[in-house]
Design an enzyme around this catalytic site. Structure first.
Site, mmCIF file in Angstrom:
data_model
loop_
_atom_site.group_PDB
_atom_site.id
_atom_site.type_symbol
_atom_site.label_atom_id
_atom_site.label_comp_id
_atom_site.label_asym_id
_atom_site.label_seq_id
_atom_site.Cartn_x
_atom_site.Cartn_y
_atom_site.Cartn_z
ATOM 1 N N ASP A 1 42.645 43.509 44.989
ATOM 2 C CA ASP A 1 43.549 44.034 43.961
ATOM 3 C C ASP A 1 44.482 45.097 44.519
ATOM 4 O OD1 ASP A 1 41.869 42.508 42.465
ATOM 5 O OD2 ASP A 1 41.200 44.102 41.118
ATOM 6 N N ARG B 1 45.547 27.181 31.994
ATOM 7 C CA ARG B 1 46.681 28.064 32.312
ATOM 8 C C ARG B 1 47.610 27.326 33.258
ATOM 9 N NH1 ARG B 1 42.751 32.951 34.465
ATOM 10 N NH2 ARG B 1 41.459 33.103 32.601
ATOM 11 N N CYS C 1 38.507 37.804 45.286
ATOM 12 C CA CYS C 1 38.732 39.193 44.850
ATOM 13 C C CYS C 1 38.045 40.207 45.759
ATOM 14 C CB CYS C 1 38.149 39.430 43.466
ATOM 15 S SG CYS C 1 38.876 38.469 42.159
ATOM 16 N N HIS D 1 45.982 39.193 37.535
ATOM 17 C CA HIS D 1 45.490 38.690 38.825
ATOM 18 C C HIS D 1 45.491 37.156 38.864
ATOM 19 C CE1 HIS D 1 43.332 42.816 39.086
ATOM 20 N NE2 HIS D 1 44.649 42.901 39.111
ATOM 21 N N SER E 1 35.985 39.813 33.864
ATOM 22 C CA SER E 1 36.684 38.561 34.194
ATOM 23 C C SER E 1 36.214 37.405 33.327
ATOM 24 C CB SER E 1 36.454 38.212 35.659
ATOM 25 O OG SER E 1 36.793 39.306 36.471
ATOM 26 N N SER E 2 36.973 36.316 33.386
ATOM 27 C CA SER E 2 36.641 35.114 32.635
ATOM 28 C C SER E 2 35.687 34.238 33.462
ATOM 29 C CB SER E 2 37.920 34.328 32.331
ATOM 30 O OG SER E 2 38.413 33.758 33.529
ATOM 31 N N ASP F 1 49.752 44.902 40.953
ATOM 32 C CA ASP F 1 48.457 44.862 41.620
ATOM 33 C C ASP F 1 48.572 43.794 42.709
ATOM 34 O OD1 ASP F 1 47.530 46.676 39.740
ATOM 35 O OD2 ASP F 1 45.860 45.430 39.047
ATOM 36 N N ASP G 1 44.362 35.011 40.988
ATOM 37 C CA ASP G 1 43.421 34.232 41.790
ATOM 38 C C ASP G 1 42.239 33.606 41.041
ATOM 39 O OD1 ASP G 1 42.620 36.866 41.590
ATOM 40 O OD2 ASP G 1 41.983 37.077 43.674
HETATM 41 N N1 NVA Z 1 42.707 36.703 35.119
HETATM 42 C C1 NVA Z 1 41.473 36.701 35.714
HETATM 43 C C2 NVA Z 1 41.048 37.732 36.668
HETATM 44 C C3 NVA Z 1 40.355 37.038 37.761
HETATM 45 C C4 NVA Z 1 40.336 37.606 39.076
HETATM 46 C C5 NVA Z 1 40.385 36.216 34.797
HETATM 47 O O1 NVA Z 1 40.355 35.004 34.635
HETATM 48 O O2 NVA Z 1 39.585 36.970 34.258
#
Ligand code: NVA
Length: 367
Positions: A108, A264, A351, A245, A298-299, A196, A247
């Site tokens: 990050d 997404r 990450c 983010h 995070s998800s 970031d 990734d």
């Molecule tokens: N946008 C993200 C962050 C993952 C590094 C998520 O899915 O939570």
């Protein structure tokens, strides 16, 4: 003593030297605008703050140490940050917040482009001083590599003018969030450049940057001016109600192949450069879990937050069986790494690392 050279131009060339984060003294920081906007309204994180429970820190460190050993056993040099005291408030003339975040995850904060490592502005107040965890390493690289460029983006002021007050509610609802993100109305304003490092993906001469909660358009413009020999592309993923983010959304595996989160998808009009150059964008496999682990920002899509070791080898989290199966079908050798109990500390395998050296040079993949 091994020779130190900083060099990395993309996400897939053979990895030889990397930083792996540490969970020591990680905190759940108090409420603040950009951080709260990312925490789902039904999350167990809401209203909590303080030092993370010691047993979770110990477990995360065990997993991170083990990941470092796996990388070392494959001939990759691993460096670790030096934790500062994260219980101290982060305070500048413009703001004060009662604790910091931690020295996870390094991706990050640090953006490696060729021989440069750039400390991002960051957009959370609790992460303003996070670069200090990596300064001993930056000093070491500066000492040993005469071509290393240590850069720091302008520190932002992070006053209330940086955040849209509409997001300061815990009752927005996912429907409205999706409408806002589709309209590119994010929590951060255009007061000053913010980014970031984990919103940036490196494709040789091209940098692909997600515009969302943690990176604004001025931040992307700053990157464009800072890297005049690169083409900088702004991307959006409208299906994401919490866009931070890139990734766990867009994951290049090797030249010509990218995984995209099926919830997404990159909009059609932003796909031209990939199509014109015969790059394939495939839907990532479903995550193996229905919910993130406890106290996690995070998800479940950390399933696709993989670390590519070379264009034929990829580290995948051990429990993410569908993702591993897909990698296998795509012709990648899978290295299983257990990390799920460390997800709460800020993310997955991509990450929790930052590149120092990958073989290869700056190539133009989208001529
Ligand atoms: N946008 C993200 C962050 C993952 C590094 C998520 O899915 O939570």
């Amino acid at each position: 003593m091994q020779k130190t050279v900083v060099n990395s131009w993309n996400e897939w060339d053979p990895l030889k030297h990397v930083i792996v984060g540490r969970a020591d003294d990680c905190h759940i920081p108090p409420e603040e605008p950009a951080l709260d906007a990312k925490v789902p309204e039904d999350s167990d994180m809401r209203g909590q703050w303080g030092r993370r429970p010691q047993e979770t820190i110990d477990r995360a460190n065990e997993l991170l140490d083990n990941f470092a050993s796996i990388l070392e056993s494959r001939g990759i040099r691993v460096d670790r940050p030096t934790p500062i005291d994260h219980s101290k408030p982060a305070m500048t003339p413009d703001f004060r917040t009662e604790s910091q975040f931690g020295c996870m995850p390094p991706r990050d904060v640090l953006l490696t482009v060729g021989s440069e490592m750039l400390e991002a502005t960051m957009s959370y107040r609790c992460r303003w001083f996070e670069y200090l965890n990596y300064r001993p390493l930056m000093q070491q690289y500066f000492e040993h590599d005469p071509n290393f460029r240590h850069e720091s983006a302008p520190k932002p002021r992070l006053t209330d003018a940086d955040y849209h007050p509409d997001y300061l509610s815990d009752k927005i609802g996912v429907e409205k969030r999706l409408k806002w993100t589709a309209e590119k109305f994010f929590v951060t304003t255009e007061e000053e450049p913010l980014f970031d490092a984990a919103d940036v993906l490196r494709f040789g001469r091209d940098l692909v940057v997600q515009h969302g909660f943690t990176t604004n358009l001025k931040g992307i413009e700053w990157l464009r001016r800072h890297f005049p020999d690169h083409r900088v592309h702004t991307v959006n993923f409208p299906g994401d109600p919490y866009p931070i983010h890139i990734d766990a959304t867009f994951t290049p595996l090797r030249p010509g192949l990218i995984l995209n989160n099926p919830q997404r998808r990159l909009p059609e009009e932003q796909r031209k450069m990939y199509r014109d150059n015969d790059w394939e964008i495939v839907d990532a496999a479903q995550p193996a879990h229905n919910t993130p682990p406890p106290l996690c920002y995070s998800s479940t899509w950390l399933s696709m937050n993989v670390l590519v070791l070379d264009p034929k080898t990829v580290c995948v989290e051990k429990s993410e069986v569908y993702q591993a199966e897909q990698m296998d079908k795509l012709g990648m050798e899978v290295v299983e790494v257990e990390l799920r109990d460390a997800y709460a500390f800020g993310g997955g395998l991509h990450c929790c690392t930052a590149d120092v050296f990958r073989e290869g040079t700056c190539e133009d993949y989208f001529p």
